[in-house]
Design an enzyme around this catalytic site. Structure first.
Site, PDB file in Angstrom:
ATOM      1  N   ASP A 132       0.830  -1.211   0.000  1.00 29.84           N
ATOM      2  CA  ASP A 132       0.000   0.000   0.000  1.00 29.84           C
ATOM      3  C   ASP A 132       0.868   1.267   0.000  1.00 29.84           C
ATOM      4  OD1 ASP A 132      -2.405   1.428   0.088  1.00 29.84           O
ATOM      5  OD2 ASP A 132      -3.265   0.151   1.650  1.00 29.84           O
ATOM      6  N   ASP A 189     -10.020   3.230  -3.982  1.00 29.57           N
ATOM      7  CA  ASP A 189     -10.708   2.042  -3.461  1.00 29.57           C
ATOM      8  C   ASP A 189     -12.127   1.915  -4.032  1.00 29.57           C
ATOM      9  OD1 ASP A 189      -8.452   2.003  -1.915  1.00 29.57           O
ATOM     10  OD2 ASP A 189      -9.505   1.612  -0.042  1.00 29.57           O
TER      11      ASP A 189
HETATM   12  C1  GLA Z   1      -6.067   1.324   1.359  1.00 27.88           C
HETATM   13  C2  GLA Z   1      -6.116   0.299   0.218  1.00 27.88           C
HETATM   14  C3  GLA Z   1      -7.205  -0.708   0.506  1.00 27.88           C
HETATM   15  C4  GLA Z   1      -6.937  -1.400   1.839  1.00 27.88           C
HETATM   16  C5  GLA Z   1      -6.796  -0.380   2.951  1.00 27.88           C
HETATM   17  C6  GLA Z   1      -6.292  -1.010   4.237  1.00 27.88           C
HETATM   18  O1  GLA Z   1      -7.218   2.092   1.401  1.00 27.88           O
HETATM   19  O2  GLA Z   1      -6.327   0.946  -1.007  1.00 27.88           O
HETATM   20  O3  GLA Z   1      -7.300  -1.651  -0.533  1.00 27.88           O
HETATM   21  O4  GLA Z   1      -5.761  -2.176   1.710  1.00 27.88           O
HETATM   22  O5  GLA Z   1      -5.881   0.659   2.610  1.00 27.88           O
HETATM   23  O6  GLA Z   1      -6.116  -0.085   5.249  1.00 27.88           O
END
Ligand code: GLA
Length: 392
Positions: A132, A189
């Protein structure tokens, strides 16, 4: 830079399950074991879904003295034992960290400790790392931070798929392969909605499709390196059996038409397919959708081409994707509120031209027919018809 290393991993888009969309930060060792069991029992493993990935929050809030990550109390058996359990189920095991000082939920992450953590992952039997973009970047740009982990993974004695989760901020399709990445998020996301308000967190399915249509990333996509429009939200929503572990930011489940569109387009995009729901309460509709062999064959086609829009006018969209057998997948998507016929012609989609006849197969029903070139489908609101077209 690592662009000359052999690329045997992820020759087709990775398929699996990830804990985040269903369990967010509440994930436990028992949830992961249950997901592995359910992948086997539902037939999803045998359909090709092979990676079981623990997302954020698996780690304790302190590292050990040398900076190694330690499992939290919710993983009392440790990560090597969990990896063994997953492997014994005929599946592969994945973990999460971040290219910053902390994960998105504030746990210790890997920036500056890439080699140490890559060695831990290899020792534990990790096959897949989701990496990430949260935490303090200490002034280092994305390419530099992701290259550091790509190099660390290439130095350990284990093949580990490297999933870059940089949200598409710095056009990772331009550099993801060169830093050893096998897939890279192209979008923010995805949430379990059709559309999200611009001022709220995340993208709905329709928003993500707009994003994938707008970015110029398809050329970078193919065997060994994939654009990732994020994990599937099929099965999620407050009325879809998720009372125990309510997913983040959901208002209602996607309708069946919206779920068909979600899955059809992720397959047409040759996207990584990471399931994101609690598999212990998977509905029959969702299981049948996610194991549709005609759709999975489009996703996993060996050419690895990302489908692109041929026409987007008003509520009617036609997208297509060339396939290794000389045919094509063609999707007809209705954005509107009324059922409508959407039509096109073989000359306007990405199929080998010049044949007198084409065989057409409806990927939802299996119905087959022939055409000399015209293609027309009746499509319900927010639904997608998808056919496989083959020159005769
Ligand atoms: C980010 C990523 C998600 C997930 C969250 C976890 O938002 O894009 O896919 O992994 O962090 O905290």
């Amino acid at each position: 830079m690592t662009d000359d290393r052999p690329r045997q991993l992820a020759r087709t888009p990775p398929l699996g399950w990830n804990s985040w969309n269903a369990f967010s930060c509440e994930v436990t060792d028992a949830d992961i074991r249950a997901a592995a069991d359910a992948l086997v029992e539902t037939g999803l493993r045998d359909a090709g879904y092979e990676y079981v990935v623990v997302d954020d929050c698996w780690m304790a809030s302190e590292t050990d003295r040398e900076g190694r990550l330690q499992p939290s109390a919710d993983f009392p058996n440790g990560m090597a034992a969990l990896a063994d359990y997953v492997h014994d189920s005929g599946l592969k095991f994945g973990l999460y960290s971040s290219a910053g000082s902390e994960t998105c939920q504030g746990y210790p992450a890997s920036l500056g400790r890439e080699r140490l953590h890559a060695e831990q992952f290899a020792d534990w039997g990790v096959d897949y790392l989701k990496y990430d973009n949260c935490g303090d970047h200490r002034g280092r740009d994305a390419i530099d931070r992701y290259a550091a982990m790509g190099d660390a993974l290439s130095s350990v004695d284990r093949e580990i798929v490297f999933s870059i989760c940089e949200w598409g901020r710095n056009e990772p399709w331009r550099w993801g392969r060169n830093v050893g990445g096998h897939l890279w998020r192209a979008t923010d996301d995805l949430v379990a909605k059709w559309r999200a308000d611009p001022d709220e967190f995340g993208l709905g399915v329709a928003d993500a499709l707009n994003r994938m249509a707008d970015i110029d990333a398809a050329a970078a996509h193919g065997p060994g390196g994939w654009n990732d429009p994020d994990m599937l939200q099929i099965g999620n929503g407050p009325d879809s059996g998720q009372s125990e572990h309510e997913a983040v930011d959901v208002q209602r489940p996607l309708t069946e038409a919206e779920r068909r569109t979600h899955f059809a387009f992720w397959c047409l995009l040759a996207a990584p397919l990471m399931l994101g729901t609690d598999l212990t309460s998977l509905s029959t509709f969702d299981r049948e959708l996610l194991t549709n062999e005609r759709l999975l064959a489009i996703d996993q086609d060996p050419l690895g081409i990302q489908g692109t829009p041929d026409r987007r006018d008003g509520d009617a969209e036609v997208w297509s994707k060339r396939l290794a057998d000389g045919g094509a997948a063609v999707a007809f998507h209705n954005r509107g509120d009324d059922a409508r016929e959407i039509s096109t012609h073989v000359s306007a989609v990405d199929v080998t031209g010049g044949a007198a006849r084409y065989q057409v197969c409806d990927c939802w029903t299996g119905n087959e027919w022939e055409t000399s070139g015209s293609l027309a489908m009746t499509v319900e609101p927010r639904d997608t018809a998808i056919v496989r077209v083959m020159p005769q």
